[in-house]
Design an enzyme around this catalytic site. Structure first.
Site, PDB file in Angstrom:
ATOM      1  N   HIS A 162       0.858  -1.192   0.000  1.00  0.00           N
ATOM      2  CA  HIS A 162       0.000   0.000   0.000  1.00  0.00           C
ATOM      3  C   HIS A 162       0.892   1.240   0.000  1.00  0.00           C
ATOM      4  O   HIS A 162       1.910   1.271   0.688  1.00  0.00           O
ATOM      5  CB  HIS A 162      -0.891  -0.033   1.241  1.00  0.00           C
ATOM      6  CG  HIS A 162      -1.972   1.001   1.260  1.00  0.00           C
ATOM      7  ND1 HIS A 162      -2.858   1.176   0.209  1.00  0.00           N
ATOM      8  CD2 HIS A 162      -2.332   1.918   2.191  1.00  0.00           C
ATOM      9  CE1 HIS A 162      -3.706   2.145   0.508  1.00  0.00           C
ATOM     10  NE2 HIS A 162      -3.411   2.623   1.706  1.00  0.00           N
ATOM     11  N   ARG A 218      -6.898  -1.637  -6.091  1.00  0.00           N
ATOM     12  CA  ARG A 218      -7.824  -1.611  -4.948  1.00  0.00           C
ATOM     13  C   ARG A 218      -8.480  -0.229  -4.956  1.00  0.00           C
ATOM     14  O   ARG A 218      -7.917   0.758  -4.511  1.00  0.00           O
ATOM     15  CB  ARG A 218      -7.089  -1.867  -3.627  1.00  0.00           C
ATOM     16  CG  ARG A 218      -6.461  -3.261  -3.545  1.00  0.00           C
ATOM     17  CD  ARG A 218      -5.942  -3.555  -2.139  1.00  0.00           C
ATOM     18  NE  ARG A 218      -5.071  -2.519  -1.634  1.00  0.00           N
ATOM     19  CZ  ARG A 218      -3.759  -2.435  -1.875  1.00  0.00           C
ATOM     20  NH1 ARG A 218      -3.159  -3.353  -2.621  1.00  0.00           N
ATOM     21  NH2 ARG A 218      -3.052  -1.459  -1.374  1.00  0.00           N
ATOM     22  N   TYR A 264     -27.845  26.823  21.918  1.00  0.00           N
ATOM     23  CA  TYR A 264     -27.086  26.754  23.169  1.00  0.00           C
ATOM     24  C   TYR A 264     -25.963  27.789  23.210  1.00  0.00           C
ATOM     25  O   TYR A 264     -25.280  28.007  22.200  1.00  0.00           O
ATOM     26  CB  TYR A 264     -26.428  25.378  23.295  1.00  0.00           C
ATOM     27  CG  TYR A 264     -27.377  24.238  23.557  1.00  0.00           C
ATOM     28  CD1 TYR A 264     -28.128  24.178  24.731  1.00  0.00           C
ATOM     29  CD2 TYR A 264     -27.506  23.205  22.630  1.00  0.00           C
ATOM     30  CE1 TYR A 264     -28.988  23.115  24.969  1.00  0.00           C
ATOM     31  CE2 TYR A 264     -28.358  22.138  22.868  1.00  0.00           C
ATOM     32  CZ  TYR A 264     -29.092  22.100  24.037  1.00  0.00           C
ATOM     33  OH  TYR A 264     -29.924  21.046  24.272  1.00  0.00           O
ATOM     34  N   ASP A 312     -29.607  16.779  17.753  1.00  0.00           N
ATOM     35  CA  ASP A 312     -30.556  16.251  16.763  1.00  0.00           C
ATOM     36  C   ASP A 312     -31.064  17.300  15.792  1.00  0.00           C
ATOM     37  O   ASP A 312     -31.829  16.986  14.880  1.00  0.00           O
ATOM     38  CB  ASP A 312     -31.771  15.655  17.482  1.00  0.00           C
ATOM     39  CG  ASP A 312     -31.356  14.915  18.728  1.00  0.00           C
ATOM     40  OD1 ASP A 312     -30.699  13.877  18.584  1.00  0.00           O
ATOM     41  OD2 ASP A 312     -31.640  15.400  19.850  1.00  0.00           O
TER      42      ASP A 312
HETATM   43  N1  PMH Z   1      -5.979  -0.603   0.083  1.00  0.00           N
HETATM   44  C1  PMH Z   1      -5.738  -0.404   1.380  1.00  0.00           C
HETATM   45  C2  PMH Z   1      -4.855  -1.357   2.116  1.00  0.00           C
HETATM   46  C3  PMH Z   1      -6.321   0.692   2.039  1.00  0.00           C
HETATM   47  O1  PMH Z   1      -6.070   0.863   3.341  1.00  0.00           O
HETATM   48  C4  PMH Z   1      -7.145   1.588   1.301  1.00  0.00           C
HETATM   49  C5  PMH Z   1      -7.759   2.797   1.913  1.00  0.00           C
HETATM   50  C6  PMH Z   1      -7.358   1.333  -0.061  1.00  0.00           C
HETATM   51  C7  PMH Z   1      -6.741   0.228  -0.636  1.00  0.00           C
HETATM   52  C8  PMH Z   1      -8.206   2.229  -0.938  1.00  0.00           C
HETATM   53  O2  PMH Z   1      -7.637   3.497  -1.069  1.00  0.00           O
HETATM   54  P1  PMH Z   1      -8.411   4.678  -1.790  1.00  0.00           P
HETATM   55  O3  PMH Z   1      -9.683   4.865  -1.033  1.00  0.00           O
HETATM   56  O4  PMH Z   1      -7.507   5.836  -1.665  1.00  0.00           O
HETATM   57  O5  PMH Z   1      -8.662   4.231  -3.189  1.00  0.00           O
HETATM   58  N2  PMH Z   1      -7.496   2.981   3.258  1.00  0.00           N
HETATM   59  C9  PMH Z   1      -7.650   4.144   3.933  1.00  0.00           C
HETATM   60  C10 PMH Z   1      -7.284   4.277   5.260  1.00  0.00           C
HETATM   61  O6  PMH Z   1      -6.779   3.299   5.960  1.00  0.00           O
HETATM   62  N3  PMH Z   1      -7.489   5.504   5.683  1.00  0.00           N
HETATM   63  O7  PMH Z   1      -7.981   6.194   4.667  1.00  0.00           O
HETATM   64  C11 PMH Z   1      -8.099   5.376   3.572  1.00  0.00           C
END
Ligand code: PMH
Length: 376
Positions: A162, A218, A264, A312
């Site tokens: 990643h 991904r 408030y 709310d």
């Molecule tokens: N793969 C992994 C391991 C991830 O953690 C994420 C997003 C994605 C793919 C998808 O990334 P994208 O939404 O930028 O396409 N994870 C996170 C995270 O942990 N915090 O923000 C995004």
């Protein structure tokens, strides 16, 4: 649905966004739709189904619970859990054909204590610079592969990493990560006889480097029609349609006189006689108190949130009298005006990812498909 506040989830936009990215990717590159955290707050099962129907090949979630919900909804597509799952749940994963992410020898040792009726499929996570989870060195990787080769309970079907900065202006670290990745992949391929899939790219990497995505991307934030960062957005490489919009209605409208206060703590005092509308959404719905001062749309025009956001309800200043029941758009389009997710994120000094995640389950998601509305 008994209330006057809802989120609209445009499923046609999911299809549109997947189609857009597909056009950029080489034909052989597949799509893993990232649907963790309730599909970034959009609704896990409806988004997963629509993504698969629109050309995604597999799904990724963060925790085993999310994967189980998908299986219980009769979804048979491959599912990868991206996060840590304790080894004692590997049996459950194997039985449900759910792929786990593995990166620790301790985990494998613990797995040895359990009897699995069939092997659990795993993807190895490589840490090439996030320093979150994953295998970092060649030796660590070699040890892990050897250990797995001796273990009948486990089968490697994929390997991934990643990126920490694929969405940034400065891409030096991105290239550093791809270099470390190539080194580790070389070691893996030399050592392991298994045919595995390789996936590395989030939305930012897929939009910017579609040719270098190995077997699958991904695809998360941009499937939801949002850009991973301002820099990526400015590159204008793809047209996306936002999936999430947030709606409510005026449930009370009244005139207040100069000097009267609202909500408030009396943080807002009218400088002249004015119209005030009440909307039934508040921080109990995940609509943060910090949004005091932000605008919403009524009659295609911007009206400010005045006084403190309550649990709310909240109040807005109107430019004229409107009937109760008039629709208010908090995120999305009305008439020719739009309040983008990015604008709300910027107001809260956060990223667009967090906003739909923040709007909690008290706000019903209404799904729109082929122009028709249906509730969850
Ligand atoms: N793969 C992994 C391991 C991830 O953690 C994420 C997003 C994605 C793919 C998808 O990334 P994208 O939404 O930028 O396409 N994870 C996170 C995270 O942990 N915090 O923000 C995004």
């Amino acid at each position: 649905m008994y209330r006057e506040t809802w989120a609209e989830i445009n499923l046609d936009a999911i299809k549109y966004n997947i189609t857009q990215i597909k056009e950029k990717l080489p034909q052989e590159t597949g799509i893993i739709a990232v649907v963790k955290a309730n599909a970034y707050g959009h609704g896990l099962v409806p988004i997963a189904k629509k993504a698969l129907e629109s050309g995604a090949n597999a799904l990724a979630v963060a925790i085993l619970e999310e994967a189980m919900i998908l299986r219980e909804a009769s979804i048979t597509a491959p599912i990868l859990v991206l996060g840590f799952v304790p080894a004692k749940y590997a049996l459950l994963a194997a039985e449900n054909n759910i792929t786990l992410t593995v990166f620790q020898r301790d985990w494998l040792e613990e797995l040895g204590e359990y009897q699995l009726v069939k092997p659990v499929n795993i993807h190895i996570k490589l840490d090439t610079g996030m320093n979150r989870i994953g295998v970092q060195s060649k030796d660590e990787l070699l040890n892990l592969i050897r250990e797995i080769a001796n273990n009948k309970n486990i089968r490697i079907t994929g390997i991934f990493t990643h990126f920490a900065t694929a969405d940034a202006k400065e891409l030096d670290f991105y290239y550093e990560q791809t270099e470390r990745l190539e080194e580790l992949l070389y070691v893996f391929k030399k050592q392991s006889k298994e045919e595995v899939i390789v996936h590395v790219g989030n939305s930012a990497a897929s939009l910017r480097f579609p040719e270098s995505m190995h077997n699958y991307i991904r695809f998360g934030i941009s499937m939801y029609g949002l850009y991973p960062s301002k820099d990526v957005r400015q590159e204008n490489s793809v047209d996306l349609k936002p999936v999430f919009s947030l709606h409510s209605r005026l449930i009370h409208v009244k005139r207040i006189t100069k000097g009267e206060s609202v909500s408030y703590g009396r943080t807002y005092v009218a400088e002249k006689d004015e119209w005030i509308g009440t909307i039934p959404i508040g921080y109990g719905d995940g609509w943060s108190r910090k949004l005091q001062g932000m605008s919403v749309l009524v009659n295609g025009r911007r009206m400010p949130i005045v006084g403190r956001v309550c649990m709310d309800q909240m109040m807005i200043r109107l430019d004229e009298a409107y009937e109760t029941g008039t629709e208010v758009v908090l995120i999305g389009e009305q008439g020719n005006t739009v309040i983008e997710m990015d604008e709300v994120a910027e107001y809260l000094d956060t990223i667009n990812y967090e906003i739909p995640c923040m709007i909690n389950e008290r706000v019903p998601r209404i799904y729109v498909e082929s122009g028709k509305k249906q509730s969850d």
